[in-house]
Design a protein around this motif. Structure first.
Motif, PDB file in Angstrom:
ATOM      1  N   LEU A   1     -37.072   1.429 -37.929  1.00 19.33           N
ATOM      2  CA  LEU A   1     -38.460   1.048 -37.654  1.00 19.33           C
ATOM      3  C   LEU A   1     -38.551  -0.276 -36.900  1.00 19.33           C
ATOM      4  CD1 LEU A   1     -39.991   1.994 -41.121  1.00 19.33           C
ATOM      5  CD2 LEU A   1     -40.429   3.182 -38.960  1.00 19.33           C
TER       6      LEU A   1
ATOM      7  N   ASP B   1     -45.322  -0.456 -37.469  1.00 23.78           N
ATOM      8  CA  ASP B   1     -45.067   0.517 -36.408  1.00 23.78           C
ATOM      9  C   ASP B   1     -46.270   1.414 -36.165  1.00 23.78           C
ATOM     10  OD1 ASP B   1     -42.575  -0.566 -36.228  1.00 23.78           O
ATOM     11  OD2 ASP B   1     -41.500   1.340 -36.345  1.00 23.78           O
ATOM     12  N   LEU B   2     -46.933   1.822 -37.230  1.00 18.98           N
ATOM     13  CA  LEU B   2     -48.117   2.662 -37.068  1.00 18.98           C
ATOM     14  C   LEU B   2     -49.168   1.945 -36.242  1.00 18.98           C
ATOM     15  CD1 LEU B   2     -48.391   4.189 -40.659  1.00 18.98           C
ATOM     16  CD2 LEU B   2     -47.759   5.405 -38.559  1.00 18.98           C
TER      17      LEU B   2
ATOM     18  N   GLN C   1     -41.337   8.780 -41.487  1.00 15.19           N
ATOM     19  CA  GLN C   1     -42.511   9.013 -42.332  1.00 15.19           C
ATOM     20  C   GLN C   1     -42.424  10.376 -43.009  1.00 15.19           C
ATOM     21  OE1 GLN C   1     -46.229   8.880 -40.191  1.00 15.19           O
ATOM     22  NE2 GLN C   1     -47.320   8.008 -41.945  1.00 15.19           N
TER      23      GLN C   1
ATOM     24  N   THR D   1     -39.107   8.701 -33.870  1.00 21.57           N
ATOM     25  CA  THR D   1     -38.388   8.080 -34.988  1.00 21.57           C
ATOM     26  C   THR D   1     -39.347   7.683 -36.101  1.00 21.57           C
ATOM     27  OG1 THR D   1     -36.672   7.252 -33.473  1.00 21.57           O
ATOM     28  CG2 THR D   1     -36.867   6.176 -35.622  1.00 21.57           C
ATOM     29  N   VAL D   2     -40.477   7.089 -35.737  1.00 21.51           N
ATOM     30  CA  VAL D   2     -41.473   6.705 -36.745  1.00 21.51           C
ATOM     31  C   VAL D   2     -41.953   7.937 -37.509  1.00 21.51           C
ATOM     32  CG1 VAL D   2     -43.792   5.761 -37.087  1.00 21.51           C
ATOM     33  CG2 VAL D   2     -42.216   4.665 -35.465  1.00 21.51           C
ATOM     34  N   GLU D   3     -42.251   8.993 -36.802  1.00 24.53           N
ATOM     35  CA  GLU D   3     -42.754  10.204 -37.454  1.00 24.53           C
ATOM     36  C   GLU D   3     -41.682  10.869 -38.309  1.00 24.53           C
ATOM     37  OE1 GLU D   3     -44.280  12.445 -34.172  1.00 24.53           O
ATOM     38  OE2 GLU D   3     -46.213  11.387 -34.179  1.00 24.53           O
TER      39      GLU D   3
ATOM     40  N   TRP E   1     -42.806  -2.363 -42.757  1.00 18.29           N
ATOM     41  CA  TRP E   1     -42.377  -2.086 -41.381  1.00 18.29           C
ATOM     42  C   TRP E   1     -43.074  -0.837 -40.836  1.00 18.29           C
ATOM     43  CZ3 TRP E   1     -36.407  -2.537 -42.486  1.00 18.29           C
ATOM     44  CH2 TRP E   1     -36.088  -3.883 -42.695  1.00 18.29           C
ATOM     45  N   LEU E   2     -43.224   0.173 -41.688  1.00 24.83           N
ATOM     46  CA  LEU E   2     -43.917   1.375 -41.245  1.00 24.83           C
ATOM     47  C   LEU E   2     -45.358   1.061 -40.859  1.00 24.83           C
ATOM     48  CD1 LEU E   2     -44.132   4.406 -40.742  1.00 24.83           C
ATOM     49  CD2 LEU E   2     -44.671   4.687 -43.186  1.00 24.83           C
TER      50      LEU E   2
ATOM     51  N   THR F   1     -35.230  11.631 -32.615  1.00 19.52           N
ATOM     52  CA  THR F   1     -35.206  10.478 -33.507  1.00 19.52           C
ATOM     53  C   THR F   1     -33.866   9.775 -33.403  1.00 19.52           C
ATOM     54  OG1 THR F   1     -35.461   9.718 -35.788  1.00 19.52           O
ATOM     55  CG2 THR F   1     -34.394  11.840 -35.486  1.00 19.52           C
TER      56      THR F   1
END
Length: 603
Positions: free
Chosen positions: A470, A537-538, A493, A488-490, A533-534, A455
């Motif tokens: 994000l 990204d998802l 989250q 990074t997204v995970e 933003w999340l 990350t």
């Protein structure tokens, strides 16, 4: 006592705005501009600090009843509130006619719907943010409140009377009967303002918004939410200059009872730049052009001293001070006006401004040679300063650090400028700046990435996360399918998510309980922009169904009129922060556009 933040509606004239509570009380209004002193400041104090309440005559204990229902009239900024009472139903129509070059007016039309309903208007003006009691008197049959440079005129056909330093009107409305009350601001040394024309003003206001909304090019499944957000952004635009305020309020707390209370009645380059992006992609080129002209005037010939925010006319001095006589919203002190963060170094702003100018150029906004010259000068500055520590996107009041998001946005600034040079529209040292772009990218990936955890981190050498990361795939710094992006997204989250799945900006306290990187005490809610933003990204990494579900839950956080504050308190289940917030409504629009393009929506 002020209502919950989400109990408020927004009305405005594109130069200032008022907040109207569910109980019919106008508890916030600054005149004549967004950043002027408040005439009604009850939102940040008590009724002694000013309000204007209209509704059914109250119960013996004086408690104003909340409206039974309310709505905006179609796709407009005209508010209708209705009360069902034992004696019938009454409607109050609130609006501020788009001002142009005229005087600011707030008009309230009371209409009988059924039965005969007793109504009371209680008007308590307090100038200088609730501090000064004005001199109230009559001039040619009109009531006027005067204090220092300000005068506010009350016009109505019903009889008024004064009691306890408050102006009252008591009357009864029958079905179809309409009674209007209006206030108008005027410098106290000038002649009285023109008499309002309430019914004509209402027609003109509705027609203005109808024509403006016609320009919207979005017709997807989220149109209601997108249009309401666009109207809100338009309402936050100061029409004489094109500057866009982050919010029309000051000091609505991020942490109720805490001290994270800031004045948002200014134009942040970051907020305004992303707003321009949303406007351009939904058909509003004129607003985008006006903002670009505002930017060029504000920055003028001094891009080396670029501020992160300016006044709505481009003012640079935004000195911060506290209003000690106001207890704050739900005792959240201090109440601040001005904003000391204006003097901070935030390198990411160069990226946001350059991205906005690049998008304006790519979408056909009329060429402006100085805008392109400004873009080149910004990169000349970044070339010497990109590797310095700064305060970062969140305006920390702790020490400067090498924030990863700031470096990513410096890369964006250089990348977009290289692309502009490649089109042949401007001349610049392309090879040198391509090398600079590669250097920034390589440095960020080496120093801002934790390979062990897969990350990116908040700043070089940090173990903490930051939701601004994000934006890495959204800005094109790395492709969405890069393992570092997915990691990074995970991680965000997993580590920055509240119990209800919304996203914090960053940890507000360390494991030892000390104040964190922002140098402030207390906590804050989930930051709504980061949660949008999340969702983006998802969708970008292929988890589109999860993205849609998150977006739907975010839409459910809006109040009954479709408005959002800056944050969501997951413990209290309430909106917090300044309201309504441009930085929440812009990513709402962006996510709606992305999900619509991907087909990731229900129904």
């Amino acid at each position: 006592m002020a209502g919950r933040i989400e109990d408020y509606a927004l009305i405005g004239d594109m130069q200032t705005a008022a907040l109207v509570c569910l109980n019919g009380s106008v508890d916030w209004l600054c005149l004549p501009r967004f950043d002027s002193d408040a005439v009604f400041a009850g939102l940040l104090g008590t009724e002694d600090n000013g309000f204007w309440r209209i509704g059914p005559a109250h119960s013996p204990d004086g408690t104003p009843p909340p409206a039974t229902r309310r709505r905006y009239r179609g796709e407009s900024l005209v508010l209708e509130s209705e009360w069902d009472t034992a004696r019938g139903t009454v409607r109050v129509i609130d609006f501020m006619p788009p001002r142009g070059t005229g005087t600011p007016q707030l008009t309230r039309i009371i209409e009988g719907v059924s039965g005969r309903v007793p109504v009371r208007s209680a008007l308590r003006m307090r100038f200088s943010y609730g501090w000064v009691v004005p001199w109230m008197h009559k001039v040619d049959g009109r009531s006027v409140a005067v204090a220092g440079p300000d005068s506010v005129w009350l016009d109505t056909d019903v009889e008024t009377y004064g009691e306890d330093l408050t102006t009252y009107a008591d009357f009864t409305v029958a079905p179809g009967e309409r009674i209007a009350l209006s206030i108008s601001w005027q410098p106290s040394h000038k002649e009285p303002p023109p008499l309002p024309t309430p019914e004509a003003g209402l027609r003109n206001t509705e027609e203005f918004w109808r024509r403006w909304v016609e320009h919207c090019t979005y017709h997807g499944p989220y149109r209601e939410a997108v249009v309401r957000s666009l109207i809100t952004l338009k309402a936050l635009t100061y029409s004489p200059t094109g500057g866009i305020v982050a919010a029309p309020t000051t000091s609505l707390p991020e942490d109720i009872g805490g001290s994270r209370n800031w004045d948002y009645r200014f134009t942040w380059l970051r907020d305004a730049a992303i707003t321009l992006s949303s406007l351009l992609r939904t058909g509003y080129h004129e607003e985008a052009r006006a903002w670009r002209e505002w930017l060029l005037r504000a920055v003028a010939g001094d891009p080396e001293h670029l501020q992160i925010m300016y006044g709505i006319a481009g003012e640079r001095d935004l000195g911060e001070r506290e209003l000690t006589w106001l207890p704050g919203y739900e005792n959240s002190a201090p109440v601040r006006i001005g904003n000391g963060a204006a003097g901070q170094l935030q390198l990411d702003v160069y990226g946001e401004v350059t991205e906005a100018l690049h998008l304006a150029h790519m979408t056909g906004l009329a060429r402006n040679d100085y805008a392109q010259l400004l873009q080149l000068r910004l990169i000349h500055y970044l070339e010497e300063h990109w590797d310095e520590p700064d305060e970062g996107i969140w305006e920390v009041r702790g020490p400067r650090r090498h924030f990863v998001h700031s470096k990513v946005m410096a890369w964006v600034a250089v990348d977009r400028t290289c692309k502009l040079i490649e089109t042949g529209d401007v001349d610049g040292p392309l090879e040198r700046w391509q090398e600079l772009r590669d250097t920034i990218h390589r440095t960020v990936c080496e120093k801002g990435y934790d390979a062990e955890r897969n990350t990116f981190t908040q700043y070089y050498g940090s173990k903490e996360l930051d939701a601004s990361l994000l934006l890495i795939p959204q800005m094109g710094f790395l492709p969405p399918d890069d393992k570092r992006v997915i990691g990074t997204v995970e991680a965000i989250q997993r580590e920055l998510s509240t119990h209800d799945g919304f996203i914090l900006r960053y940890p507000t306290s360390s494991e030892e309980g000390d104040t964190n990187v922002d140098g402030l005490e207390g906590n804050e809610g989930a930051f709504l922009a980061c949660s949008f933003w999340l969702a983006d990204d998802l969708a970008m990494i292929g988890r589109v169904d999860e993205a849609r579900k998150l977006f739907d839950r975010l839409l459910a956080l809006r109040n009954d009129l479709g408005l959002l504050a800056e944050e969501w308190d997951p413990v209290r289940g309430r909106q917090v922060g300044n309201f309504p917030q441009a930085f929440s409504h812009v990513p709402l629009i962006d996510t709606a556009l992305r999900l619509t393009a991907s087909g990731a929506y229900g129904g």
